[in-house]
Design a protein around this motif. Structure first.
Motif, PDB file in Angstrom:
ATOM      1  N   ASP A   7       8.301   5.281  -5.841  1.00  0.00           N
ATOM      2  CA  ASP A   7       7.098   4.591  -5.384  1.00  0.00           C
ATOM      3  C   ASP A   7       7.253   3.067  -5.397  1.00  0.00           C
ATOM      4  N   ALA A   8       8.446   2.568  -5.630  1.00  0.00           N
ATOM      5  CA  ALA A   8       8.666   1.124  -5.694  1.00  0.00           C
ATOM      6  C   ALA A   8       8.633   0.528  -4.294  1.00  0.00           C
ATOM      7  N   VAL A   9       8.019  -0.629  -4.195  1.00  0.00           N
ATOM      8  CA  VAL A   9       7.973  -1.368  -2.952  1.00  0.00           C
ATOM      9  C   VAL A   9       9.095  -2.400  -2.976  1.00  0.00           C
ATOM     10  N   ALA A  38      17.935 -11.143  -0.868  1.00  0.00           N
ATOM     11  CA  ALA A  38      17.710 -10.605  -2.205  1.00  0.00           C
ATOM     12  C   ALA A  38      16.350  -9.915  -2.212  1.00  0.00           C
ATOM     13  N   TRP A  39      16.281  -8.781  -2.937  1.00  0.00           N
ATOM     14  CA  TRP A  39      15.068  -7.996  -2.987  1.00  0.00           C
ATOM     15  C   TRP A  39      14.880  -7.423  -4.381  1.00  0.00           C
ATOM     16  N   GLN A  40      13.633  -7.094  -4.667  1.00  0.00           N
ATOM     17  CA  GLN A  40      13.312  -6.381  -5.893  1.00  0.00           C
ATOM     18  C   GLN A  40      12.663  -5.064  -5.501  1.00  0.00           C
ATOM     19  N   SER A  41      13.095  -3.991  -6.128  1.00  0.00           N
ATOM     20  CA  SER A  41      12.511  -2.660  -5.945  1.00  0.00           C
ATOM     21  C   SER A  41      12.238  -2.103  -7.329  1.00  0.00           C
ATOM     22  N   GLY A  42      11.020  -2.217  -7.766  1.00  0.00           N
ATOM     23  CA  GLY A  42      10.689  -1.756  -9.114  1.00  0.00           C
ATOM     24  C   GLY A  42      11.479  -2.526 -10.154  1.00  0.00           C
ATOM     25  N   TYR A  44      14.754  -2.758 -10.250  1.00  0.00           N
ATOM     26  CA  TYR A  44      16.086  -3.052  -9.738  1.00  0.00           C
ATOM     27  C   TYR A  44      16.075  -4.217  -8.758  1.00  0.00           C
ATOM     28  N   TYR A  45      17.226  -4.851  -8.656  1.00  0.00           N
ATOM     29  CA  TYR A  45      17.396  -6.009  -7.785  1.00  0.00           C
ATOM     30  C   TYR A  45      18.557  -5.761  -6.848  1.00  0.00           C
TER      31      TYR A  45
END
Length: 90
Positions: A7-9, A38-42, A44-45
């Motif tokens: 469910d991470a955006v 670069a992105w963040q998902s919950g 994690y990076y």
């Protein structure tokens, strides 16, 4: 991304806003690379790099531990037997 939470955006992150351990790890392993995203998902990076004409997509936890690495290959780097097998099956 295998480690993404269901469910991470996935949100864009400015490279300088990545956790310090992630920034340090990227700089030490890929000192000449250009960070393209670069992105963040919950928890994690993700970092997308271009290093000497090769693309890397990396996934880290907050502590800078690399969890995944994806590397793009040019067609000429793929063994002929593999290329032939792909052509035959498609």
């Amino acid at each position: 991304m295998g480690h993404a939470e269901a469910d991470a955006v996935r949100t864009d992150v400015a490279p300088e806003r990545l956790p310090a351990p992630v920034q340090s790890r990227v700089r030490s392993w890929f000192p000449e690379a250009r960070l393209e995203g670069a992105w963040q998902s919950g928890r994690y990076y993700e970092a997308s790099l271009l290093d000497h004409a090769r693309r890397y997509d990396l996934v880290f936890d907050r502590d800078g531990n690399m969890l995944e690495q994806h590397e793009s290959l040019s067609t000429s780097e793929i063994p002929a037997e593999v290329r032939a097998g792909v052509r035959e099956s498609h």
